[in-house]
Design an enzyme around this catalytic site. Structure first.
Site, PDB file in Angstrom:
ATOM      1  N   SER A  60      -9.769   2.513   2.476  1.00  0.00           N
ATOM      2  CA  SER A  60      -9.146   3.175   1.777  1.00  0.00           C
ATOM      3  C   SER A  60      -7.955   2.418   1.055  1.00  0.00           C
ATOM      4  O   SER A  60      -7.312   2.885  -0.045  1.00  0.00           O
ATOM      5  CB  SER A  60      -8.042   4.126   2.731  1.00  0.00           C
ATOM      6  N   SER A 119     -10.431   0.257   6.838  1.00  0.00           N
ATOM      7  CA  SER A 119      -9.635   0.425   5.779  1.00  0.00           C
ATOM      8  C   SER A 119      -8.722  -0.957   5.006  1.00  0.00           C
ATOM      9  O   SER A 119      -8.343  -1.016   3.887  1.00  0.00           O
ATOM     10  CB  SER A 119      -8.552   1.540   5.553  1.00  0.00           C
ATOM     11  N   LYS A 149       0.774  -1.226   0.038  1.00  0.00           N
ATOM     12  CA  LYS A 149      -0.046   0.066  -0.021  1.00  0.00           C
ATOM     13  C   LYS A 149       1.070   1.365  -0.056  1.00  0.00           C
ATOM     14  O   LYS A 149       2.017   1.223   0.782  1.00  0.00           O
ATOM     15  CB  LYS A 149      -0.975   0.151   1.106  1.00  0.00           C
TER      16      LYS A 149
END
EC number: 6.3.5.7
Length: 507
Positions: A155, A179, A80
């Protein structure tokens, strides 16, 4: 399409260890898959092809030389883009950090490298991890591989989409209010938010420091456990890092799959059971079917009540913006990142440059939360808003403690709905925030949580997820129950869940 991309990380580990395939072959297969489908999915912001092949070749050389390697050595992983990576761009999905290449690795990234995993690249995300759909990325939305017109969650939608699209067998995520778990739910993958402090936050670009937690993402419970084992551990560079309490999650996952869960008490959280009508019927149907399978496996289902959970969303959206407004103050155009001069000003002041830069560099959602957080922390409002939210947080922690006195793990649907259409909630922030209603309490209390697929909702044929919650530092319970339930569900489906993925059309 190479069959290697459909292998689990555990299976790839076995093939690599036996010499049946090389790390270079496995890495190239995934790079080819990224080249084939990521133009449609947009899971990655940066693909590190040459570096990944070099890392894979080094693993192959070490293995041939007889070097002792970890279980996941040579297995590819997607990272990420909120985790700093030396030599690779790290943007946190924001124009504010466009082009920034960190001079150091986050502790999680360093541990991945030490375990000799192969980094494929950096995945897309909502800007500074603010969002539930990955539509708030400054670099464009990610698409759900089950339906390219729908969101992949947020997210961490880039990481979850990369897994569901078979672009990577493993991925990292961060979870501030869901998330990791919510994207896992809407893409039919597995995601875990560990106990707060179990995985180092050093090198993560902070959103809300008391809530942020890095964790593992994969397509199976065992794969998630194998990655969790690599990521977790005490870190002296993180003042909130736990010094003890790291259970053997891999052994727990294996035990759950083989020994079952007979005798365990599973607590259904009354306040998160869809009684208010906000939960999609198909999501609830799959949840209830999962409970029936757990009962059949010998677990005892009990109902528990956590009354303060009804105020969790409101408390969270005071605490998070308050911490975010403080954490993002460092993006001031003075030290690093974007710098924009105000138009028409010949000799602008520092304040004018800062204002112009923040106006240009931050997206609407980030600005919304900074304004809200600054207001909540302002003189005269601190006690009424931020202080009151912290009191609710204490009540949530007490409700968890009482609930775990009645049950070994707690369960709920992960997300109230399946993946919604891209753009459907962009003009309604509150509706977007409600997607995290079931996941937020775990972050406020610091307890671990897992989402795994519970099946396909009847209304739209899209994945739904079930959430498991355990007491702090009892992450192994998630893996034991999760692996047991996964085995039961796979048996009821007649095969691996993602084999039903509509991405088949993208071959």
């Amino acid at each position: 399409m190479s069959e290697l991309i459909r292998r689990t990380a555990a299976e790839l580990s076995g093939l690599l260890s036996s010499g049946e395939v090389s790390a270079v072959e496995v890495t190239q297969a995934h790079l080819d898959r990224i080249a084939q489908v990521d133009g449609d999915v947009h899971a990655f912001l940066h693909v590190a092809g040459e570096q990944a092949l070099a890392e894979a070749a080094a693993v192959d050389t070490a293995r041939k030389a007889g070097e002792q390697l970890g279980a996941l050595a040579g297995v590819p992983i997607a990272v990420k883009d909120v985790m700093t990576t030396q030599g690779l761009p790290t943007t946190a999905g924001s124009k504010m950090l466009e082009g920034w290449i960190p001079p150091y690795d986050a502790t999680v990234v360093r541990r991945l490298k030490e375990a000799r995993l192969v980094t494929l690249g950096k995945t897309n995300m909502d800007e500074f991890a603010m969002g539930s759909s990955t539509e708030h990325s400054a670099y464009g939305a990610t698409h759900n591989p089950w339906d390219l017109d729908r969101i992949p969650g947020g997210s961490g939608g880039g990481s979850s989409a990369a897994l569901a699209a078979f672009e990577a067998p493993l991925a990292t995520g961060t979870d501030t209010g869901g998330s990791i778990r919510q994207p896992a739910s809407v893409t039919g993958t597995v995601g875990v938010k560990p106990t707060y402090g179990a995985v180092s936050r050093y090198g993560l670009i902070a959103l809300a420091s008391s809530l942020d937690q890095a964790g593992p993402c994969a397509r199976t419970v065992l794969d998630t456990a194998l990655l969790h084992e690599v990521m977790a551990g005490h870190d002296p560079l993180d003042s909130t890092s736990l010094t003890d309490g790291y259970p053997d999650v891999v052994a727990a996952a294996k035990a759950g799959a083989t020994e079952g869960i007979a005798g365990l008490k599973i607590g259904v959280i009354r306040e998160l059971h869809g009684g208010d009508g906000g939960y999609q019927a198909g999501v609830m149907a799959r949840f209830d079917e999962s409970l029936a399978l757990l009962t059949k496996a010998g677990a005892e289902i009990v109902e528990v009540s956590c009354p303060s959970f009804t105020a969790a969303l409101a408390a969270y959206y005071l605490i998070l913006p308050s911490e975010a407004s403080s954490n993002l103050a460092k993006f001031d155009a003075m030290r690093y990142g974007l710098r924009v001069g105000p138009a028409g000003v010949e000799a602008p002041s520092a304040e004018q440059v800062m204002a112009a830069t923040r106006a240009a560099g931050f997206g609407d959602e980030v600005k919304r939360r900074i304004i809200l957080g600054t207001y909540a922390l302002s003189s005269g409002y601190y006690d009424a808003y931020y202080g009151s939210a912290q009191k609710v947080r204490t009540l949530i922690q007490r409700d968890f403690a009482a609930a775990f006195g009645q049950a070994d793990v707690l369960v709920s649907p992960t997300s109230p709905t399946t993946a919604f259409k891209l753009g459907a909630k962009l003009d309604d922030p509150l509706s977007m925030y409600l997607q995290d209603v079931a996941t937020i309490p775990a972050n406020l209390a610091g307890v671990p949580g897992m989402s795994l697929p519970s099946g396909l909702a009847d209304e739209d044929g899209l994945p739904a997820g079930i959430q498991l919650l355990a007491p702090a530092q009892a992450d192994d319970r998630l893996y034991r129950v999760g692996a047991a339930l996964e085995s039961l569900l796979v048996e009821s489906w007649g095969g691996p869940f993602l084999a039903k993925n509509t991405l088949e059309a993208m071959k």
